[in-house]
Design a protein around this motif. Structure first.
Motif, PDB file in Angstrom:
ATOM      1  N   MET A   1       0.516  -1.525   0.169  1.00  0.00           N
ATOM      2  CA  MET A   1      -0.231   0.276  -0.149  1.00  0.00           C
ATOM      3  C   MET A   1       0.830   1.377  -0.040  1.00  0.00           C
ATOM      4  SD  MET A   1      -3.619  -0.223   2.052  1.00  0.00           S
ATOM      5  CE  MET A   1      -2.897  -1.227   3.647  1.00  0.00           C
ATOM      6  N   PHE A   2       2.171   1.478   0.462  1.00  0.00           N
ATOM      7  CA  PHE A   2       2.501   2.789   0.664  1.00  0.00           C
ATOM      8  C   PHE A   2       3.244   3.135  -0.587  1.00  0.00           C
ATOM      9  CE2 PHE A   2       1.781   2.519   5.372  1.00  0.00           C
ATOM     10  CZ  PHE A   2       3.238   1.700   5.939  1.00  0.00           C
ATOM     11  N   LEU A   3       3.475   1.408  -0.981  1.00  0.00           N
ATOM     12  CA  LEU A   3       4.441   1.886  -2.556  1.00  0.00           C
ATOM     13  C   LEU A   3       3.390   1.903  -3.586  1.00  0.00           C
ATOM     14  CD1 LEU A   3       6.613  -1.511  -2.606  1.00  0.00           C
ATOM     15  CD2 LEU A   3       7.193   1.249  -2.190  1.00  0.00           C
ATOM     16  N   LEU A   4       1.993   1.560  -3.470  1.00  0.00           N
ATOM     17  CA  LEU A   4       0.724   2.260  -4.554  1.00  0.00           C
ATOM     18  C   LEU A   4       1.408   4.183  -3.821  1.00  0.00           C
ATOM     19  CD1 LEU A   4      -1.481  -0.595  -4.055  1.00  0.00           C
ATOM     20  CD2 LEU A   4      -0.423   0.118  -6.438  1.00  0.00           C
ATOM     21  N   VAL A   5       0.635   4.039  -3.493  1.00  0.00           N
ATOM     22  CA  VAL A   5       1.004   6.202  -2.741  1.00  0.00           C
ATOM     23  C   VAL A   5       1.658   6.008  -2.792  1.00  0.00           C
ATOM     24  CG1 VAL A   5       0.586   7.584  -1.020  1.00  0.00           C
ATOM     25  CG2 VAL A   5      -0.735   5.415  -0.373  1.00  0.00           C
ATOM     26  N   VAL A   6       3.017   5.805  -2.586  1.00  0.00           N
ATOM     27  CA  VAL A   6       4.460   6.577  -3.335  1.00  0.00           C
ATOM     28  C   VAL A   6       3.995   6.990  -5.005  1.00  0.00           C
ATOM     29  CG1 VAL A   6       7.039   6.890  -3.437  1.00  0.00           C
ATOM     30  CG2 VAL A   6       5.462   6.185  -1.935  1.00  0.00           C
ATOM     31  N   TYR A   7       4.122   5.666  -5.965  1.00  0.00           N
ATOM     32  CA  TYR A   7       4.364   5.579  -6.915  1.00  0.00           C
ATOM     33  C   TYR A   7       2.860   5.567  -7.970  1.00  0.00           C
ATOM     34  CZ  TYR A   7       8.612   3.481  -7.245  1.00  0.00           C
ATOM     35  OH  TYR A   7      10.282   3.191  -6.674  1.00  0.00           O
ATOM     36  N   CYS A   8       1.483   4.865  -7.539  1.00  0.00           N
ATOM     37  CA  CYS A   8       0.457   5.154  -8.278  1.00  0.00           C
ATOM     38  C   CYS A   8      -0.234   6.733  -7.861  1.00  0.00           C
ATOM     39  CB  CYS A   8      -0.069   4.403  -8.194  1.00  0.00           C
ATOM     40  SG  CYS A   8       0.330   3.013  -8.876  1.00  0.00           S
ATOM     41  N   GLY A   9      -0.196   6.899  -7.058  1.00  0.00           N
ATOM     42  CA  GLY A   9      -0.806   7.907  -6.276  1.00  0.00           C
ATOM     43  C   GLY A   9      -2.677   7.872  -5.709  1.00  0.00           C
ATOM     44  N   ALA A  10      -2.530   6.697  -5.612  1.00  0.00           N
ATOM     45  CA  ALA A  10      -4.111   6.396  -5.753  1.00  0.00           C
ATOM     46  C   ALA A  10      -4.181   4.975  -4.739  1.00  0.00           C
ATOM     47  CB  ALA A  10      -4.974   6.374  -7.255  1.00  0.00           C
ATOM     48  N   LEU A  11      -5.069   4.521  -4.416  1.00  0.00           N
ATOM     49  CA  LEU A  11      -4.862   3.409  -3.411  1.00  0.00           C
ATOM     50  C   LEU A  11      -6.428   2.666  -4.005  1.00  0.00           C
ATOM     51  CD1 LEU A  11      -3.923   3.691   0.116  1.00  0.00           C
ATOM     52  CD2 LEU A  11      -3.218   2.102  -1.517  1.00  0.00           C
ATOM     53  N   ASP A  12      -7.095   3.268  -4.796  1.00  0.00           N
ATOM     54  CA  ASP A  12      -8.697   2.941  -5.057  1.00  0.00           C
ATOM     55  C   ASP A  12      -8.356   1.552  -6.351  1.00  0.00           C
ATOM     56  OD1 ASP A  12     -10.200   5.029  -6.655  1.00  0.00           O
ATOM     57  OD2 ASP A  12      -8.401   5.038  -5.494  1.00  0.00           O
ATOM     58  N   TRP A  13      -9.188   0.809  -7.017  1.00  0.00           N
ATOM     59  CA  TRP A  13      -8.452   0.094  -7.999  1.00  0.00           C
ATOM     60  C   TRP A  13      -9.105   0.746  -9.329  1.00  0.00           C
ATOM     61  CZ3 TRP A  13      -7.307  -3.112  -4.213  1.00  0.00           C
ATOM     62  CH2 TRP A  13      -8.369  -3.643  -3.556  1.00  0.00           C
ATOM     63  N   ASP A  14      -9.379   1.527  -9.838  1.00  0.00           N
ATOM     64  CA  ASP A  14      -9.940   2.721 -10.667  1.00  0.00           C
ATOM     65  C   ASP A  14      -8.350   3.325 -10.739  1.00  0.00           C
ATOM     66  OD1 ASP A  14     -13.530   2.743 -10.700  1.00  0.00           O
ATOM     67  OD2 ASP A  14     -12.434   1.842 -11.655  1.00  0.00           O
ATOM     68  N   GLY A  15      -8.149   3.255  -9.965  1.00  0.00           N
ATOM     69  CA  GLY A  15      -7.290   5.120  -9.468  1.00  0.00           C
ATOM     70  C   GLY A  15      -6.245   4.021  -9.420  1.00  0.00           C
ATOM     71  N   ILE A  16      -5.733   3.194  -9.199  1.00  0.00           N
ATOM     72  CA  ILE A  16      -4.037   2.052  -9.609  1.00  0.00           C
ATOM     73  C   ILE A  16      -4.388   1.894 -10.950  1.00  0.00           C
ATOM     74  CG2 ILE A  16      -2.529   0.141  -9.361  1.00  0.00           C
ATOM     75  CD1 ILE A  16      -4.063   0.006  -6.401  1.00  0.00           C
ATOM     76  N   GLN A  17      -5.189   1.696 -11.293  1.00  0.00           N
ATOM     77  CA  GLN A  17      -5.241   0.993 -13.307  1.00  0.00           C
ATOM     78  C   GLN A  17      -5.494   2.209 -13.802  1.00  0.00           C
ATOM     79  OE1 GLN A  17      -8.821  -0.932 -13.929  1.00  0.00           O
ATOM     80  NE2 GLN A  17      -8.065  -1.759 -16.002  1.00  0.00           N
ATOM     81  N   ARG A  18      -5.947   3.561 -13.356  1.00  0.00           N
ATOM     82  CA  ARG A  18      -5.348   4.668 -14.344  1.00  0.00           C
ATOM     83  C   ARG A  18      -3.353   4.742 -14.471  1.00  0.00           C
ATOM     84  NH1 ARG A  18      -9.574   6.789 -12.196  1.00  0.00           N
ATOM     85  NH2 ARG A  18      -8.762   7.097 -10.882  1.00  0.00           N
ATOM     86  N   HIS A  19      -3.246   4.560 -13.011  1.00  0.00           N
ATOM     87  CA  HIS A  19      -1.337   5.297 -13.132  1.00  0.00           C
ATOM     88  C   HIS A  19      -1.178   3.919 -13.082  1.00  0.00           C
ATOM     89  CE1 HIS A  19      -3.881   8.770 -11.117  1.00  0.00           C
ATOM     90  NE2 HIS A  19      -2.639   8.888 -11.803  1.00  0.00           N
ATOM     91  N   ALA A  20      -0.874   2.417 -13.187  1.00  0.00           N
ATOM     92  CA  ALA A  20      -0.682   1.696 -13.221  1.00  0.00           C
ATOM     93  C   ALA A  20       0.996   1.541 -14.017  1.00  0.00           C
ATOM     94  CB  ALA A  20      -1.109  -0.230 -13.735  1.00  0.00           C
ATOM     95  N   ASN A  21       0.941   1.809 -15.375  1.00  0.00           N
ATOM     96  CA  ASN A  21       1.980   2.363 -15.379  1.00  0.00           C
ATOM     97  C   ASN A  21       3.687   3.432 -15.096  1.00  0.00           C
ATOM     98  OD1 ASN A  21       0.752   0.755 -18.165  1.00  0.00           O
ATOM     99  ND2 ASN A  21       0.676   2.817 -19.130  1.00  0.00           N
ATOM    100  N   ASP A  22       2.754   4.233 -13.798  1.00  0.00           N
ATOM    101  CA  ASP A  22       3.319   4.594 -13.222  1.00  0.00           C
ATOM    102  C   ASP A  22       4.374   3.903 -12.465  1.00  0.00           C
ATOM    103  OD1 ASP A  22       1.820   7.482 -12.848  1.00  0.00           O
ATOM    104  OD2 ASP A  22       3.364   6.582 -14.845  1.00  0.00           O
TER     105      ASP A  22
END
Lengths: 208, 863, 105
Positions: B213-234
């Motif tokens: 979760m921490f890594l996802l906040v730092v890299y993707c800036g989102a924690l909900d499924w849609d948000g992570i999917q949008r920024h997954a390439n980051d």
């Protein structure tokens, strides 16, 4: 004339005070206190405070000093304590420091105050009823009414408190009065001095 | 129906509230009032709660279905649709690029979670019905159903959560309920210890989830499924901030030589030529997988699942077969688009799954306790599921979750039914579950036998059953699909799988499948075939006067006592084992039926026979969910895929045939003799496998021992340093200070007065002697010198110390303004006189800096 | 007329004597009498200041009235103080202040 009166009264006051604090016998101390009070009453007169001078004599000399004498006589020979050198250093530090500081402050004051705004003869003369009973009464019963009533309450409290404190544990405790009885008899050097109502031990008997 | 659905808009689908909150309500009422309500009321409350939740779940699923249909007709192709419901705005955290990430209590249903929701509530309801009869004699009946309802609630939160934090809440919740339910009979120490073990093993996995979760906040800036999917390439993008994750040197530093005084430690040799890095996608995937290994019992954290059999059998069925343990696979499926970005992580996942499957299967071969066999079977099947999602076959893996829920729950409940019957005369827990004491129950418990056999056929992969379609599909997909990662413009090319990997994985999977067929058949044969070995079953005339046996059936697996006041004399003939009552057998029938026909949902193997077969409802249903992930999977071309599928199906079928045939030969035809002979020939190997390869003992000696050592160190530090030095020494210092200070307190009043005098004199000194203080302030280029006030102070200023004062007499003016040209300096003096006529003075030199705005502060030197 | 400073200096001297007596002597009766001396010194200063011209007609006699109340309160204080001395004597059979150290340490 005024100066002479002032200086005599001042000298007597200082003498009385010194006698009070220096005397071994507390009766002598009380006499010194009396002298000081009389001198101060005289100084009050010089300051146009006639009523206050009278009050001073009545209350202080007539009641407080008498009270002191009563208690000293009640205590009898125990009232004067043998002097020893315990705690000398602490007392010396305390008293010496205080005295030095005080006298230093007085000297400082004397040397540093500017010239008096009025010369030796510059005081305006007071109104005719200055310091009289009428003026006093007027003030006490108008502006000073509240402190007046409060001080009467204070005196009541003091009386009750003094009685409560000095009564001792049991009012009917015969030993509570053993001091009174034996001390007075002994002080009077009557032949029946040693025969205390209860105990042969007399003064040295411990209170229960 | 449409009017019903129009009541709830897709963005505020509050029917989800009914699905979620009914079990919670049941848990609350049973928990708070259960003791007073009585068993029938508690049972009614619990069943109603889950029943209503199931009804609402079915309605929700129908609504979702119609929403998907609407979206498909509108857009022409299947699109990822979901119905969501925002319950509560929870908190906001600051994101990596400014901005706020809002974490809300939001629940959503899409294709994936819809299926899970149905499984949870449906199978959960059946198991509730079963348990309501199974636990009828237990004193903690209300507590059991409180926990069970709470578990359903937590599991629903897990699958219905719209973001990783909400999933984590459910994750922890099911861990908690698992602990509570495993240790349900907590008066016995082994049960409580098993509960603790489950919780702690899960906790180790949760650490991984939190780091992810921490890594996802730092890299993707989102924690909900849609948000992570949008920024997954980051997660794989090559940028400096935050950049790839440095493994060595850790944190991205450099190793320089360490110089201490004259000593030079040549640490620069440790610096690699190029720093070892992994992409964030790999790190996140590995951390998520760590969480999944904890929850889904993979290597190395599977050790809690066999011990969890200490709980009541319905608990084992629900939690450790059907629902909780599948949470890990659900998580991987949910974040499939993150996993496919990192083939390196996926190979780890795949191999872990395969090895777990094989290891658990080997252990299950020799176990004698029927619940242990099923527990290791669960671990093994979970390994299959993980293998499936590890190679990128998300649909196949999830389908196996779906079918496994049915047949494993049925197997566990059947085992519970058997144990219930054995308990009638054998009260010792270990003996009543030992298959060596069973046998021939086919005649006495027909319903249990047929349902158990049906589920066994599913699990071994008998052609046509659901297990055949799901498990063998996974094995086929292993050969066909390979995760290749996603080639992005601004990222490094991802690491590719070696070409031997699929074959090795497939071989391990086939071996595990063979062993699965063997041990499950063995279990069936030992339990239901042959002669009954538990006790001698007497003829009815013999038993006319022996009424005892019946009275014991109340306390099935009570756990409170393992022998009654009177010892059961097993040499005497007794009543035959009896079939379980109806509330227990009806769920068995439902589950077995579902297990057999569930294959209809994704019968992919039929494509081998009929190329144009396209009735694959589950695959089409889940396609939108895994669409994003499928771009990272490389499929073989059609012809090669077809060949490999044939090979795989042949292999799987022979695995089933070989395993079952060997088991049949050993146990039915030879009566178990070859097994016994083998046992005697290799006793040490047999012991090792029976002891679960001594993994638990290895953990004890390494991990647990080091934690114990740390605890011992902490205790000795606590006693030696803190208690001795800190506590006693400070007490000593305080006491000494007190003794010194106490000298002053001798109770004599005039001593106190003397001390007061000392203080007064000090205070008086401050009044008698003036003290000159001032501050210099700068304001619009002018300097203002302000004097500190004091009692009776009068001031006299000297704007220039060398010259005349400003005023001849002392006055109350307490400040003076100075104007200086650049580079000039001036000395200002202050004289203070107090009422006693004493004078004190102080001077300061102010210098204006040479050039204006040069940044140098004004210099103030005091004298 | 005698300048008011003379009275003030005299008052200060008396106050000092009283203070020294209070800090030096251990006999509680003498300490009480020293307190009397201090209070009298204060009264003298107040009455002396009263002699100076006042700002408004209402406050012509303020110093004397103040002194009046000091005398009243002070009488009360002496009464209670002597009662305490008697209590002390009854318990400890002494009038020395350094033997009344029950609060020691």
């Amino acid at each position: 004339m005024g100066y002479a009166f002032f200086y005599i009264c001042a000298a007597l006051a200082v003498l009385g005070a010194l006698a009070t604090i220096a005397a071994k016998n507390p009766i002598r101390g009380a006499m010194g206190l009396l002298l000081m009070i009389l001198s101060i009453a005289g100084l009050f007169l010089a300051l146009h405070a006639q009523f206050l001078a009278a009050i001073q004599l009545i209350v202080y000399a007539g009641a407080i000093v008498v009270l002191f004498l009563f208690v000293i006589m009640l205590l009898g020979p125990s009232a004067s304590t043998p002097s020893d050198h315990r705690g000398r250093i602490t007392r010396a530090i305390g008293a010496g420091l205080f005295g030095a500081a005080s006298l230093g402050a007085i000297a400082l004051l004397v040397t540093s105050t500017p010239k008096a705004p009025f010369g030796p003869t510059g005081y305006p003369s007071p109104p005719s009823d200055f310091g009289s009973v009428e003026a006093f009464g007027r003030i006490i019963f108008t502006q000073g009414l509240v402190p007046f009533e409060l001080s009467s309450a204070l005196l009541l409290v003091a009386i009750v408190g003094a009685v409560a404190v000095a009564r001792g544990r049991h009012a009917s405790d015969p030993n509570a009065n053993v001091i009174t009885g034996a001390a007075t008899l002994e002080a009077a050097n009557l032949p029946h001095a040693g025969q205390a109502p209860r105990t042969p031990g007399g003064l040295t008997r411990e209170a229960p | 129906m449409k009017s019903l659905f129009s009541l709830f808009s897709p963005n505020d689908f509050s029917l989800l509230a009914v699905v979620l909150l009914m079990p919670l309500l049941g848990a609350f009422i049973n928990g708070v009032f259960g003791r007073r309500l009585g068993k029938q009321a508690v049972r009614m409350m619990a069943l109603t709660a889950v029943g209503i939740s199931f009804a609402a779940a079915v309605t929700t699923f129908a609504a979702l279905n119609s929403a998907v249909d609407t979206a498909t007709t509108a857009h022409g192709h299947a699109e990822h649709t979901k119905l969501s419901w925002l319950a509560w705005e929870w908190m906001q955290i600051s994101g990596p690029r400014g901005g706020q990430i809002s974490i809300d209590l939001k629940f959503s249903v899409d294709a994936l979670s819809g299926v899970m929701m149905l499984v949870i509530t449906g199978v959960g309801f059946l198991i509730h019905v079963y348990a309501s009869e199974y636990m009828i004699a237990d004193k903690g009946y209300w507590r059991f159903f409180c926990y069970l309802n709470l578990f359903i609630f937590a599991m629903l939160v897990l699958v219905l959560g719209d973001s990783l934090p909400v999933l984590f809440v459910g994750w922890e919740g099911v861990g908690l309920c698992s602990y509570l339910l495993i240790g349900f009979w907590y008066q016995k120490l082994p049960n409580a210890a098993a509960g603790k073990k489950a919780f702690i093993a899960n906790r180790i996995g949760d650490f991984g989830l939190i780091v992810a979760m921490f890594l996802l906040v730092v890299y993707c800036g989102a924690l909900d499924w849609d948000g992570i999917q949008r920024h997954a390439n980051d997660l794989v993008a090559l940028s400096d901030r935050p950049g790839p994750i440095n493994l060595w040197p850790i944190g991205g530093g450099r190793f320089e030589d360490l110089v201490i005084g004259g000593l030079r430690i040549p640490l620069h040799h440790l610096q690699p030529d190029k720093p070892w890095t992994i992409t964030a996608a790999t790190a996140v995937s590995l951390m998520l997988f760590l969480g999944a290994t904890g929850k889904s019992a993979q290597l190395p954290l599977y050790v809690w699942l066999p011990d969890a059999m200490a709980g009541p059998t319905p608990v084992s069925a629900l939690i450790h077969a059907a629902t909780m343990v599948t949470a890990g696979i659900y998580l991987i499926c949910r974040l499939s688009f993150v996993f496919v970005l990192s083939p390196a992580a996926m190979i780890v996942v795949a191999f872990t799954g395969a090895l777990t499957a094989l290891l658990a299967a080997t252990i299950a071969v020799v176990q004698n306790d029927i619940k242990r066999v099923l527990a290791y079977s669960t671990v093994s099947q979970l390994g299959f599921m993980v293998l499936g999602v590890g190679v990128g076959a998300f649909t196949a893996g999830f389908f196996h979750v779906f079918t496994h829920a049915f047949f494993k729950a049925c197997l566990f409940l059947g085992a519970g039914s058997v144990i219930h019957a054995m308990h009638a005369r054998i009260h010792d827990e270990n003996n009543s579950q030992d298959m060596r004491n069973m046998g021939g129950l086919k005649a006495y418990m027909p319903i249990t036998f047929w349902t158990f056999a049906a589920s066994t056929l599913c699990i071994v992969g008998f052609p046509g059953t659901s297990g055949f379609f799901s498990k063998d599909e996974i094995l086929a997909r292993v050969l066909i699909e390979t995760p290749a990662g996603v080639k992005l413009a601004n990222a490094q090319a991802p690491w590719q799988w070696p070409s031997w990997a699929p074959w090795v994985l497939w071989a391990i999977g086939i071996a595990a499948a063979t062993l699965t067929a063997f041990y499950m058949s063995r279990a069936v044969f030992l339990t239901f075939f042959g002669e009954f070995r538990g006790w001698t079953v007497g003829r009815p005339s013999q038993l006319a006067h022996d009424e005892h046996g019946h009275a014991e059936e109340e306390s099935a697996e009570d756990g409170d006592h393992d022998d009654h006041g009177h010892h059961e004399d097993l040499s005497q003939p007794g009543l035959p084992p009896h079939e379980s009552p109806r509330p227990m057998t009806i769920p068995l029938l439902f589950l077995a039926a579902a297990a057999v026909v569930a294959g209809i949902f994704n019968p992919a193997a039929i494509k081998l026979v009929n190329e144009h077969f396209s009735f694959l409802p589950l695959e089409h249903w889940l396609d939108p969910v895994f669409e994003d992930a499928s771009r990272g999977i490389a499929l073989l071309d059609h012809h090669a895929a077809h060949t490999r599928e044939l090979i795989s199906t042949a292999g799987a079928f022979s695995a089933f045939a070989l395993g079952s045939a060997v088991a049949y030969w050993i146990y039915i035809m030879e009566g178990g003799r070859p097994a016994r002979e083998l046992m005697l020939k290799v006793p040490r190997l047999y012991r090792l496998v029976l002891d679960k390869w001594r993994v638990d003992e290895a953990y004890d000696k390494t991990v647990i021992a080091s934690v114990d050592a740390l605890a011992d160190t902490a205790v000795s530090v606590d006693q030696g340093v803190i208690d001795f030095i800190l506590a006693r020494l400070s007490a000593l210092i305080v006491a000494a200070t007190g003794t010194i200070l106490r000298v002053v307190q001798n109770g004599v009043v005039h001593v106190y007065a003397a001390i007061m005098v000392v203080g007064l004199v000090g205070l008086g000194w401050f009044f008698v002697q003036p003290h000159a203080e001032f501050t210099v302030q700068e304001q619009n280029g002018d300097y203002t010198v302000v004097a500190g006030p004091g009692p009776g102070y009068a001031f006299r200023w000297y704007p220039d110390a060398t010259k005349e004062p400003q005023t001849k007499d002392f006055s109350v003016a307490d400040n003076i303004k100075i104007r200086l040209a650049d580079g000039m300096s001036q000395t200002v003096k202050l004289e203070v006189k107090n009422a006693f006529g004493r004078i004190d003075s102080k001077a300061v030199t102010i210098t204006r800096p040479a050039a204006p705005g040069s940044g140098a502060a004004m210099q103030v030197k005091e004298k | 007329m005698i300048p008011v400073e003379h009275y003030v200096v005299l008052s200060a001297v008396l106050f000092t004597i009283g203070g020294i007596g209070f800090l030096w002597r251990r006999n509680v009766i003498v300490t009480l009498m020293s307190i009397e001396i201090m209070l009298n010194a204060v009264n003298l200063a107040l009455v002396a200041f009263n002699r100076l011209p006042s700002h408004s007609a209402n406050s012509v006699h303020t110093g004397q009235v103040f002194t009046f109340f000091i005398i009243a309160a002070e009488a009360a204080e002496v009464a209670v103080g002597l009662a305490i001395v008697l209590s002390l004597f009854r318990i400890r059979r002494t009038v020395r202040s350094d033997e009344a150290d029950l609060l020691k340490n």
